[in-house]
Design a protein around this motif. Structure first.
Motif, PDB file in Angstrom:
ATOM      1  N   GLY A   1      -1.446  -0.646  -8.251  1.00 44.06           N
ATOM      2  CA  GLY A   1      -1.412   0.812  -8.152  1.00 44.06           C
ATOM      3  C   GLY A   1      -0.114   1.490  -8.499  1.00 44.06           C
ATOM      4  O   GLY A   1      -0.019   2.719  -8.415  1.00 44.06           O
ATOM      5  N   ALA A   2       0.920   0.728  -8.901  1.00 44.91           N
ATOM      6  CA  ALA A   2       2.178   1.354  -9.287  1.00 44.91           C
ATOM      7  C   ALA A   2       1.977   2.188 -10.548  1.00 44.91           C
ATOM      8  O   ALA A   2       1.223   1.821 -11.452  1.00 44.91           O
ATOM      9  CB  ALA A   2       3.259   0.302  -9.522  1.00 44.91           C
TER      10      ALA A   2
ATOM     11  N   LEU B   1       0.818  -1.220   0.000  1.00 43.33           N
ATOM     12  CA  LEU B   1       0.000   0.000   0.000  1.00 43.33           C
ATOM     13  C   LEU B   1       0.849   1.266   0.000  1.00 43.33           C
ATOM     14  O   LEU B   1       0.485   2.274   0.611  1.00 43.33           O
ATOM     15  CB  LEU B   1      -0.968   0.003   1.194  1.00 43.33           C
ATOM     16  CG  LEU B   1      -1.888  -1.218   1.312  1.00 43.33           C
ATOM     17  CD1 LEU B   1      -2.815  -1.066   2.499  1.00 43.33           C
ATOM     18  CD2 LEU B   1      -2.684  -1.434   0.029  1.00 43.33           C
ATOM     19  N   ARG B   2       1.970   1.221  -0.694  1.00 41.81           N
ATOM     20  CA  ARG B   2       2.813   2.397  -0.862  1.00 41.81           C
ATOM     21  C   ARG B   2       2.534   3.041  -2.222  1.00 41.81           C
ATOM     22  O   ARG B   2       2.227   2.347  -3.190  1.00 41.81           O
ATOM     23  CB  ARG B   2       4.300   2.041  -0.767  1.00 41.81           C
ATOM     24  CG  ARG B   2       4.709   1.434   0.577  1.00 41.81           C
ATOM     25  CD  ARG B   2       4.525   2.413   1.724  1.00 41.81           C
ATOM     26  NE  ARG B   2       5.167   1.956   2.934  1.00 41.81           N
ATOM     27  CZ  ARG B   2       4.565   1.285   3.895  1.00 41.81           C
ATOM     28  NH1 ARG B   2       3.281   0.963   3.781  1.00 41.81           N
ATOM     29  NH2 ARG B   2       5.234   0.927   4.982  1.00 41.81           N
ATOM     30  N   ARG B   3       2.642   4.354  -2.276  1.00 49.44           N
ATOM     31  CA  ARG B   3       2.522   5.071  -3.550  1.00 49.44           C
ATOM     32  C   ARG B   3       3.861   4.964  -4.263  1.00 49.44           C
ATOM     33  O   ARG B   3       4.872   5.508  -3.789  1.00 49.44           O
ATOM     34  CB  ARG B   3       2.134   6.536  -3.320  1.00 49.44           C
ATOM     35  CG  ARG B   3       0.723   6.717  -2.780  1.00 49.44           C
ATOM     36  CD  ARG B   3       0.312   8.195  -2.787  1.00 49.44           C
ATOM     37  NE  ARG B   3       1.164   9.004  -1.931  1.00 49.44           N
ATOM     38  CZ  ARG B   3       0.979   9.163  -0.623  1.00 49.44           C
ATOM     39  NH1 ARG B   3      -0.051   8.586  -0.021  1.00 49.44           N
ATOM     40  NH2 ARG B   3       1.812   9.910   0.089  1.00 49.44           N
ATOM     41  N   VAL B   4       3.858   4.283  -5.398  1.00 50.31           N
ATOM     42  CA  VAL B   4       5.103   3.927  -6.074  1.00 50.31           C
ATOM     43  C   VAL B   4       5.064   4.395  -7.522  1.00 50.31           C
ATOM     44  O   VAL B   4       4.045   4.254  -8.208  1.00 50.31           O
ATOM     45  CB  VAL B   4       5.321   2.394  -6.047  1.00 50.31           C
ATOM     46  CG1 VAL B   4       6.611   2.030  -6.778  1.00 50.31           C
ATOM     47  CG2 VAL B   4       5.339   1.881  -4.629  1.00 50.31           C
ATOM     48  N   ALA B   5       6.177   4.954  -7.984  1.00 47.50           N
ATOM     49  CA  ALA B   5       6.340   5.275  -9.402  1.00 47.50           C
ATOM     50  C   ALA B   5       7.625   4.637  -9.911  1.00 47.50           C
ATOM     51  O   ALA B   5       8.654   4.651  -9.220  1.00 47.50           O
ATOM     52  CB  ALA B   5       6.382   6.783  -9.627  1.00 47.50           C
ATOM     53  N   VAL B   6       7.553   4.069 -11.107  1.00 45.53           N
ATOM     54  CA  VAL B   6       8.722   3.494 -11.772  1.00 45.53           C
ATOM     55  C   VAL B   6       9.066   4.396 -12.947  1.00 45.53           C
ATOM     56  O   VAL B   6       8.242   4.612 -13.837  1.00 45.53           O
ATOM     57  CB  VAL B   6       8.447   2.065 -12.267  1.00 45.53           C
ATOM     58  CG1 VAL B   6       9.681   1.499 -12.979  1.00 45.53           C
ATOM     59  CG2 VAL B   6       8.028   1.165 -11.107  1.00 45.53           C
TER      60      VAL B   6
END
Length: 210
Positions: free
Chosen positions: A71-72, A25-30
């Motif tokens: 959600g990534a 449940l972390r907000r992650v961007a690749v």
């Protein structure tokens, strides 16, 4: 938007990190651009769940879909600089965006790029009869004649690792780097035939083992 984590690099390591963090449940961007070492491999055969092998491109596509499911976010940009501001986290600047991405934590998963020799057919054969990693693909050399192409002393180290799988190895100093006396002695002691170029322009045959 302040991300919990930004991952620079969308290869297999970066994608696995994104999946784990997104499921936590972390907000992650690749942040990634097309290409990378895993994209050129046509057949990984050492991965759990893929006994017949899977291409790097297919594996990465599956990883992107799985990470996005949780959600990534994926940003197709080239990172050009980073700035740390202590408790404020990290600012990631990309080539075309006017403002930086902001994250509390940063994961660098950029991997490496290999300097391939200029040989006809080499890219078509990657993962078929040309391999990069002795840990991943050493098994493919069992009972095979193998040429280790590279610069010294790294090529000698690679030949050493592959000697666990086959004894029919020739070391090719394709970069024509200077050969120090102790390296030449090591080649002789280990009975690795040694050359300085790959002859002819007929290209590399793409014949898999078996």
């Amino acid at each position: 938007m302040i991300y919990d984590t930004i991952i620079v690099g969308g290869g297999i390591g970066g994608l696995q990190t994104a999946i784990q963090l997104a499921r936590s449940l972390r907000r992650v961007a690749v942040v990634d651009i097309p290409g990378g070492r895993s994209m050129i491999a046509k057949g990984y055969r050492n991965l759990l769940g893929f006994p017949e092998g899977i291409s790097g491109e297919s594996l990465r596509q599956l990883g992107r879909e799985q990470a996005a499911k949780y959600g990534a976010v994926f940003v197709e940009e080239e990172v050009i600089s980073l700035r740390s501001e202590g408790d404020r986290g990290f600012f990631i600047y990309t080539k075309s965006a006017s403002s930086p991405l902001h994250a509390r934590t940063l994961v660098m998963a950029t991997g490496i790029r290999d300097p391939f020799p200029d040989l006809p057919g080499i890219h078509e054969c990657l993962g078929v009869s040309v391999f990069l990693c002795p840990d991943c693909d050493g098994y493919e050399t069992v009972g095979q004649k193998v040429a280790v192409i590279g610069a010294l002393p790294q090529a000698i180290g690679m030949a050493d690792e592959l000697a666990h799988y086959t004894t029919d190895i020739v070391v090719v100093n394709h970069e024509k780097s200077p050969v120090e006396d102790d390296w030449r002695q090591e080649l002789q002691e280990k009975a690795f035939p040694f050359g300085t170029s790959v002859g002819g322009h007929e290209g590399i045959p793409c014949h898999s083992r078996g």
